[in-house]
Scaffold this motif. Sequence first.
Motif, PDB file in Angstrom:
ATOM      1  N   THR A  34     -33.761  29.933  23.636  1.00  0.00           N
ATOM      2  CA  THR A  34     -34.532  31.171  23.531  1.00  0.00           C
ATOM      3  C   THR A  34     -35.452  31.206  22.327  1.00  0.00           C
ATOM      4  N   MET A  50     -27.787  24.618  28.782  1.00  0.00           N
ATOM      5  CA  MET A  50     -27.980  25.598  27.714  1.00  0.00           C
ATOM      6  C   MET A  50     -29.432  26.005  27.658  1.00  0.00           C
ATOM      7  N   THR A  51     -29.702  27.296  27.749  1.00  0.00           N
ATOM      8  CA  THR A  51     -31.067  27.795  27.611  1.00  0.00           C
ATOM      9  C   THR A  51     -31.463  27.769  26.148  1.00  0.00           C
ATOM     10  N   THR A  89     -23.742  27.556  29.221  1.00  0.00           N
ATOM     11  CA  THR A  89     -23.040  27.823  30.480  1.00  0.00           C
ATOM     12  C   THR A  89     -22.100  26.689  30.883  1.00  0.00           C
ATOM     13  N   THR A 102     -28.052  30.324  25.410  1.00  0.00           N
ATOM     14  CA  THR A 102     -26.837  30.621  26.145  1.00  0.00           C
ATOM     15  C   THR A 102     -26.236  29.335  26.688  1.00  0.00           C
ATOM     16  N   GLY A 147     -19.918  32.022  30.248  1.00  0.00           N
ATOM     17  CA  GLY A 147     -20.795  31.438  29.238  1.00  0.00           C
ATOM     18  C   GLY A 147     -20.754  32.217  27.933  1.00  0.00           C
ATOM     19  N   ILE A 148     -21.528  31.723  26.969  1.00  0.00           N
ATOM     20  CA  ILE A 148     -21.515  32.347  25.651  1.00  0.00           C
ATOM     21  C   ILE A 148     -22.895  32.231  25.024  1.00  0.00           C
ATOM     22  N   THR A 149     -23.370  33.314  24.433  1.00  0.00           N
ATOM     23  CA  THR A 149     -24.644  33.321  23.725  1.00  0.00           C
ATOM     24  C   THR A 149     -24.392  32.995  22.256  1.00  0.00           C
ATOM     25  N   LYS A 207     -19.620  35.832  27.336  1.00  0.00           N
ATOM     26  CA  LYS A 207     -19.988  36.549  28.558  1.00  0.00           C
ATOM     27  C   LYS A 207     -18.848  36.450  29.564  1.00  0.00           C
TER      28      LYS A 207
END
Length: 854
Positions: A310, A307-308, A326, A324, A390-392, A408
């Motif tokens: 941000t 997971m990023t 993944t 995000t 993935g999903i934000t 996504k």
Amino acid sequence: MLHNKMNKCAVAVKLGLMVGTAVLAFPTMADQAAEESAKKEQQVEVIQIRGIKASQEASLNVKRYAVATVDAITSEDIGKFPDKNIAESLQRIAGVAINRGFVGEGAEVSIRGVDPTLTQVQMNGQFVASTSWFSQGANKRSFNMDLMPSEMISDLEVYKSPVASLDEGGVGGTVILHTRKPLDLDSNTLFASVEANQNSLADETGLGASALYSWKNDDETFGLLGMISTLEQIGRGRKAENYWEEGWSAAGIAGFDQDRKRDAYDITAQFQATEQLGFTLHAFRTKLDAFNTNQNFLVIGADPAFMTNTSGRVAPNGLPLTGTVTRAGWLAQDTNTRNAVMTSDVLDLRVDYEASNYTLSGVIGTTSSDGGNGGNANGLWGQPINGTNGITVDVNMDLANAMLLAPKGVSLSDTSWQDFQDGALARTKLKDEETYAQADLKLEVDYGAIQSIETGVKVRSHEFTYNSYGAVLGAHGITNISQFEDGLLKDFDGVLASGSPTSFVKIDGKAYWNALNNSVTAWNEQRANFSSVTEDVYAAYVQGNFSGDNYRGNVGVRYVKTETDGRAYNGNLTGIDSFKGDYSDFLPSLNLAIDLSDDLILRMSAAKVMTRAGYSQLAPGYKGLPDTPPSSGRLQAARGNPAIDPFRASQTDIGLEWYYNESSLLSFAVFNKDIASFISTKKIIENLVDVPVPGEYEVSVPDQGRGGKIEGAEFQWQTNFGNGFGALFNYTYVDATGETDNGEKIILPGSSRNQFNVTGYYEHDMFSARLAYTNRSQFFAEGTALGNSSDSFDAQDFLDASLVFKVTDQLDVSLEGTNLNNEITYQRHSTGAETVRVITENGRRYALKASYRF
């Protein structure tokens, strides 16, 4: 068990027979002069109620001449209670706030900052059994307001200070709902109404109708009244939900649809055998079909390594709050459909004998309720999250941008990837019943200032039972949500940030429930969940009523003994163990009203009060244990303790009331409740072995608090301006704090620091209008989150309005709007973290009604 229950019922029946015998025999012991004397003068004035102004005057009249601290709401006429929901009418009273349920309607009543579970609600002075449908919610003593049609209520009283002759059980206060009686109405009174209601979040329309007929003979010695009411209500909830910090790391959006149908029946027969002797037989039944479907679209089990981040913000468990995802366990719908039906029944007989110098009365009755979820059909539909889908997310959920959930590579309105992953059908069954009998004597005396003495006894036998069952499913052929597709679930704009999905696949909950139910091959009792709580309550009181030239009041004491027996299966689930508890209380009370002048009253009261623990807090069984491993992987349960002490408090209040004309009041009061003991909830970790799904469970258990204090003040102003316009305003300030058993300082549930209500109305011969605004500041309460015990709610305000057109003397047409400002509520973690647990929009509600009276 059955033998014991029959014995307890026999005791109540014997007492009832003794009461009836005493009432019938007592007149023969009185002299002829007592029988032939005129009835004593009534203390409260009689007001003919025909409009809003007259209704307000009648309510003020009850408050002014009451000895205790009492507020009242009086119906202007049959079918013209101020609100369709009784709880929403109660919030107009100073010091009263309400909690709202899943569809945003008033459900529970809090008085002067006290937890609503400590508010006692009665019908005609007696307990009414009720149950609930939400299997994860606590089983309480509080009355389910959805069960009572407002058309059946003539008036209600809110006792903020107790008197010895009233049942114990309301640390917060006591609300008494009064139904109508045929000898109080004109013979051949007829009322009928039809209505339609809508919710701004739904296309459907709910329909309803009610009818009342009351008859009495020419001598006005015998009368019959019957009323029937049916109502469909459209309930909606659109939510953003955040369990990101929980062990299963989930967040998403949810839609809750509940189209309820309530049928209610009320029959009353009165027989005035002589001028002194009267009988009242009352039967009431209500049935609520609360079928509902909850659809949660969730990202479940996010892996922080994939997971990023941000924003740099992280949750306490290390998961980024914004970024995000993944890789996660699932991007899926978790659907729950419940075929819930609840019934409540009341049957009682009251006997009254009134002579010149005494009044003797007795009541024997029974009340029972059946409920539960009727079978919860759970389904999981979707796919694991990987690099392609993935999903934000932004789960900080602050007030500015609500919540972001942006998939996504997939569309939430596309059924093709939403495969059936898991399903289960589980059923809870609740039974609540009470048998009661009481006898009361009021004797007129001349002991100086003491003018009458009241005494009485009451016995109650109560049993609450919780059972649950898991279904063994056979072949059902379910593969994809498309088999049950029913359009789209939409209207999430109010709870989601821009960029989030505006709709997703709606499931036909009834079709899915039927598919699972039809595949059931067997039902297994979940023994670990079973609990039964039996209470035997014995009470006696004595009360003296006194008055002088410029004062009146009462002083008394109520003694009550409670014996509790909680039953649950043992650790090996092979037999049932019994856990007993008992305690007794002396509850003194004093109420004093001093007439400083013809229109100025100084009112004071002091008392000790108690409320027994809720049934979930007493039941020793483990509630909520799963029959199969939950899809979330999170193991949760709850259990109670039959030996836990009740809530106990000492209270005082003092107030000044200025009735500067017949329809106007200016008052101020300060109050204090010193809480000696209270019950809160804590979570512990237990390793449960002899259960269907062994493992480490997060278990919610009752926690005995050390005590607390509630202090506050309330102000109210009510007036009629003399030109058709009138206004009501009240404000309440409450400071409510407690200390847990480990010394932690907490804010007590149900308490808002500030709350106020403003109502304005205009009344004309052919038209009337009412506008009401309610505001309360932050408070703690049980919410609608999964696994929730008591979370914090942000400040809330609601705007309601009603218009009534008097087409003829007999025909009215009314339009009512509720939550016109479309309030969106925010429920936060009870830990006080900055993230929000649930954001909810319930929509505006409208009702159009035509009523005929003859």
